[in-house]
Design a protein around this motif. Sequence first.
Motif, short mmCIF file in Angstrom:
data_model
loop_
_atom_site.label_atom_id
_atom_site.label_comp_id
_atom_site.label_asym_id
_atom_site.label_seq_id
_atom_site.Cartn_x
_atom_site.Cartn_y
_atom_site.Cartn_z
N ALA A 1 89.33 10.20 -59.67
CA ALA A 1 89.38 11.51 -60.33
C ALA A 1 90.78 12.11 -60.39
N PRO A 2 91.57 12.10 -59.30
CA PRO A 2 92.90 12.71 -59.41
C PRO A 2 93.85 11.94 -60.32
N TYR A 3 93.73 10.60 -60.36
CA TYR A 3 94.56 9.82 -61.28
C TYR A 3 94.24 10.23 -62.73
N GLU A 4 92.94 10.27 -63.03
CA GLU A 4 92.52 10.66 -64.38
C GLU A 4 92.90 12.11 -64.67
N GLY A 5 92.70 12.96 -63.66
CA GLY A 5 93.01 14.38 -63.85
C GLY A 5 94.48 14.60 -64.14
N LEU A 6 95.37 13.89 -63.44
CA LEU A 6 96.80 14.05 -63.68
C LEU A 6 97.16 13.63 -65.11
N ALA A 7 96.64 12.49 -65.56
CA ALA A 7 96.91 12.05 -66.93
C ALA A 7 96.39 13.07 -67.93
#
Length: 925
Positions: A406-412
């Motif tokens: 989730a945080p990887y996707e959220g950052l992008a």
Amino acid sequence: MVRFLLLIGLSIPLMGYPSHGSDTDWVFKGQPKDGIEHYRSSAAEESTRAQRLKLVADCDQTMQNLASSTKAKSSSDPAIIRSAMIGLSSCGLVYGVDHQKKKTTECLNKSLELATSLRDTVEAARILNYLGIVYAHWGQFSVALYNHRRSLSLSVGTADRANQAVSYSQIGQIAMFMGDYRKASDAFKKSLALSAKTSENIQTCLTSDNFGQLNEAWGDYDNALEYYRQALKLKKKLGLTGGEVASHILLGRVYKRMGQDEEALESFQHGLELCDKHGYPTDLVIDYIGNLYLDRGETQKAEEYIKRAGFWQSLGRLSLVTGDLSAAELNYVKLLQYSEPRRMLDYLCVAHTGLGVIKERKGDLQSAADHFRGAIALIESVRAGLTQPERAEFFNVQLGGFFRTAPYEGLARVLIKMNKPSEAFRESEFAKARTFSEGLCRQSATATMGVPDDVMTADAVLNQELAAATKALHKAFEEDDQKTILVLEPQVKSAKDKLAAHVASMRANYPLLAATRYPEPMDLMHTALQDHEWGLVYDVTDTGIIIYLVKGKKIVKAVFKPAARTEVDSLVRKFRKPLEIEAGDPALEKLHKFNFSVGKKLSDILLHDVLADLPRDVHLIVVPDDSLGVLPFETLVLNNGGRVAPDGVVPTISGAEFFGDRNPISYYQSVTALTLARTLRKQHKPSDRLLAMVDPVFSKDDPRLVQISGQEKQKLLATLPTQLLMSIGKQTGITFHRLPLTGELGEDLKKRDPSRTDLYEGLRARKRVLLETDLTTYSSVVFATHGYFGTAFPSIQEPVLVFTLLNDQDGEDGFLRLSEVMGLKLNCDIAALTACQTGLGRQVSGEGTTGMGRAFQYAGAKSVLMSLWSVAETSSVKLVESFFRHLKAGKRKLEALNLARNEIRKAGYDHPFFWASFILVGEID
């Protein structure tokens, strides 16, 4: 007794369980909440720490006494020697817990010398087990195994079954920890059998729970339930009520994984009743129930339980679901403030991810990006505390309602909203590389890609030692154990430095494996996309899809499409449903239900915003993500008005404009994978040989077995892996029917060029034959068989191709795993997987499909032709025959595929079911 408790206390944390020194220890710790920090209060933690410090101090005194005692040094009195031996071994265990490695090995080795001098084989065997346990505690698994095996060899001669049971249990735990599930299973079985003979009930409980965890990790949930139930039954008999509660939680967790929510709820309720009855804290079990209801979308019921439990992370999750951002933020801030000084990494990750989502919703994009970056840094730190096999499910686990992706996707996602597409692209690519790397850890074999065994061994050992030291350091910070922190911080730094040097060496000498195991973020400017190439790159996130249209090393357009992952998954499943025709299905009825409207909806989501910038007829490289990996983009519908003609034996299509008719399409799993394939690919030698393995044997009822003589037939039938197939059928509903027309494909390929074609069919289409063949001599390889590109097979847990199903003395089972594909040495222009994919399972995911394509590329295939669903044999055979005919005539691969598709369509098979299943992954030339 002290040594026994230390023995148990050391062995259990190895597998992530709480120490089982007392009944109440079976009850898992809670989470941070108002008023109560944990089930074990700060005072209790301080008491435990004080007890440990006292033990260490006592051991220091014991060692001083032994050092100064001339009587002990010079005595030949067996009683004095025995007393010194026991004191040394007990101190060795205490120092082992305390990570004082030098003192530990000195004590235990000296104790072993004394046991040898007394010719006390029983005690010597036990001390060797202690050595094994402390080395495993430090992450030095090869040394640990060496000592456990030495202990076993001594114990066998003494008939000390209790110690043998401990040895096998420890060997099983280490094997499971290292991902060797078969060895772990064998060891646990032996431990259970020995424990039963010696009435070692606590050891039986521990091993049964470990065996349950093994089967749970293996994906064999039925057996996991069976072993957890066995442990539960024994705990009831022994009056270990806390252990019963733990068992009900474990059972509920497995039921939840199986999608059996009612059974999971019942199990959690049993645990809750026990807690109420015996005065144990109830909040953790209540929280499990609340989150189960939240997963089911029953928010009102969930609210009752989650508020009653009171844990900050669940309250934050509930508030996010109900849209109360202020309440969500308050709870995540509390979680953050509590967890930061204690470095409780999982809770910190949940807090930062939750706050990132809240800030994103509020439009505070910079704060959202900061929180997502904080969560990513924490996740990377947690990963350092895991061995390679432990990472297999790392990104598939939810924490506080968030997957770790989730945080990887959220950052992008946030970077796109901040109009920073280049940075967003870099994060999207890194997330894909990371999840692929972790996915490799699930696999039962090691993908070495030609790397020497000593390098692979060093890689495993360095990761294990770093994992153990990091995990222990995290625990010390959580408990504010400053003494242990001072001991461990230099150890962690040293382990990190050694691993960094090792990785640097691998990047220099074995760049493909290094890039796969230790991926680095890649900017678009550093990719191998050529200036004329167009790419359509997707990143599916929880709240929407990021779409990048690129030309060469430039981003032409980057958009965020607010279509939730669940919505996209549902549309992909609906679109595929009429195309997934299995044996016994009403084929014509399903073909008539081809869903043009869903195809148009998907097209509107995935293509509408970029079509105006994408020229017609140019070749397009599609990089799908998540469920999009099982979607043939060629079939996306660009217009309204398409229909299936009602007349004719084979349904035909009219009035539809498909995306594949606008642009020729090929696929890659990621732009990073494309770059690695192009920059690290082997040099191809000129070759025009073809290998085909077709029409394998899957069943004892196969008529081809009739041709075999009686005794030989019985021997062969006995090797068919019936139990494995039964387990697969029970778990997934998947069976393997014969594919006779693939034999015709093989014969056709053989007739076209007999002298340059090697054909293996029927019983000869064996995995072992493939693995023992020099594959570098072939320019083309064709595998016409079943394939499963999910991860739901019990005991396999990775995508597979299915060859003749036999078990021989070396364990061949007929399943060619993705990890084994990566270990092949290919040198071919094309690998054709004309496999009938058998289904998607409960989760819609395309990672296995594109992952199998990537594996063949890493093994040395320039391109891979593969199918996305179970294909009609007649049309697929014709398509593959036509494809190879056009290749032989000198056509480029993508051109050959499109020509073959057109021939199929003109021959009356113009329904997408017949021509769209096959896609080209990799290079088009």
